[in-house]
Design a protein around this motif. Structure first.
Motif, short mmCIF file in Angstrom:
data_model
loop_
_atom_site.label_atom_id
_atom_site.label_comp_id
_atom_site.label_asym_id
_atom_site.label_seq_id
_atom_site.Cartn_x
_atom_site.Cartn_y
_atom_site.Cartn_z
N ALA A 81 0.82 -1.21 0.00
CA ALA A 81 0.00 0.00 0.00
C ALA A 81 0.86 1.26 0.00
O ALA A 81 0.36 2.34 -0.31
CB ALA A 81 -0.92 0.01 1.22
N PHE A 82 2.15 1.12 0.32
CA PHE A 82 3.02 2.28 0.46
C PHE A 82 4.17 2.31 -0.55
O PHE A 82 4.57 3.37 -1.01
CB PHE A 82 3.62 2.31 1.87
N SER A 83 4.71 1.16 -0.87
CA SER A 83 5.93 1.06 -1.65
C SER A 83 5.64 0.72 -3.11
O SER A 83 4.69 0.00 -3.41
CB SER A 83 6.83 -0.02 -1.06
N GLY A 84 6.49 1.21 -4.00
CA GLY A 84 6.39 0.86 -5.41
C GLY A 84 7.19 -0.38 -5.76
O GLY A 84 7.21 -0.81 -6.91
N ALA A 85 7.88 -0.97 -4.78
CA ALA A 85 8.73 -2.14 -5.04
C ALA A 85 7.90 -3.41 -5.17
O ALA A 85 6.78 -3.49 -4.65
CB ALA A 85 9.74 -2.30 -3.90
N ASN A 86 8.45 -4.37 -5.85
CA ASN A 86 7.85 -5.71 -5.91
C ASN A 86 8.31 -6.50 -4.70
O ASN A 86 9.49 -6.50 -4.38
CB ASN A 86 8.28 -6.44 -7.18
N PHE A 87 7.38 -7.16 -4.04
CA PHE A 87 7.70 -8.00 -2.89
C PHE A 87 7.38 -9.43 -3.29
O PHE A 87 6.24 -9.85 -3.21
CB PHE A 87 6.87 -7.59 -1.67
N GLY A 88 8.39 -10.15 -3.74
CA GLY A 88 8.15 -11.50 -4.24
C GLY A 88 7.20 -11.44 -5.41
O GLY A 88 7.41 -10.70 -6.36
N SER A 89 6.08 -12.15 -5.34
CA SER A 89 5.10 -12.12 -6.42
C SER A 89 4.10 -10.98 -6.28
O SER A 89 3.34 -10.71 -7.20
CB SER A 89 4.35 -13.45 -6.48
N ALA A 90 4.09 -10.29 -5.13
CA ALA A 90 3.16 -9.18 -4.93
C ALA A 90 3.69 -7.94 -5.64
O ALA A 90 4.78 -7.47 -5.37
CB ALA A 90 3.00 -8.90 -3.43
N ARG A 91 2.88 -7.42 -6.56
CA ARG A 91 3.26 -6.23 -7.31
C ARG A 91 2.22 -5.16 -7.11
O ARG A 91 1.04 -5.36 -7.43
CB ARG A 91 3.41 -6.56 -8.79
N PRO A 92 2.61 -3.98 -6.60
CA PRO A 92 1.65 -2.91 -6.41
C PRO A 92 1.26 -2.28 -7.75
O PRO A 92 2.00 -2.33 -8.72
CB PRO A 92 2.41 -1.91 -5.53
#
Length: 184
Positions: A81-92
């Protein structure tokens, strides 16, 4: 787990629900040693399960850590909800709402700057698929947490009540002396 310059790793929660609750219960009743901390569920008036109805979460109801932010404060939060980075398979999603896959990643935010109308936070370099992992990190020993110093994320202080009501900020912690442990 390590991260590359564009993504973070998702860590599975290590403890089963009942075992985690028993351990957290014991931790919450133990006397503090060393650095004293202030920890609270971010929604004032939360029921015993820790959830607060959105209508009850207003600016005047903010927990003390959000009402008076300080450098070093920590938030267990939905990182996507805050970051533009990809976290594993979670993409904002991008600013237009496109490109996200709807998966959420949870972890810690650390306050690195406080101004009259906003705070600036950084994220930890790994994340969980559920909020319990982030809360466990927040309540635990922070020595193994590493921080992404590159992405600095401004949050308007006026948005705190909404972010709590939407479960984007789940729980907070204030370390006496502003120390948040971990390495850069």
């Amino acid at each position: 787990m390590s991260k590359d310059s564009s993504s973070f790793s998702i860590r599975p929660a290590l403890l089963g629900g009942a075992m985690a609750l028993a351990m957290l219960s014991a931790c919450n009743n133990a006397p503090t040693a060393g650095n004293a901390v202030l920890m609270s569920n971010s929604a004032a008036g939360a029921d015993k399960a820790g959830a607060a109805p959105a209508a009850q979460t207003a600016a005047s109801d903010l927990d003390p850590v959000l009402a008076n932010p300080q450098v070093g404060d920590l938030y267990a939060a939905e990182l996507t909800a805050f970051s533009g980075a990809n976290f594993g398979s979670a993409r904002p999603a991008d600013a237009t709402g496109n490109g996200g896959n709807g998966e959420k990643a949870y972890g810690l935010l650390r306050v690195v700057d406080v101004a009259a109308d906003r705070v600036t936070v950084i994220t930890e370099t790994s994340a969980y698929e559920n909020s319990r992992g982030a809360v466990n990190d927040l309540r635990g020993d922070l020595a193994n947490i590493t921080w992404d110093e590159q992405e600095r994320i401004p949050i308007n202080r006026a948005d705190f009540a909404r972010l709590v009501a939407e479960d984007k900020i789940i729980e907070t912690r204030r370390m006496e002396g502003g120390g948040a442990g971990g390495s850069k």
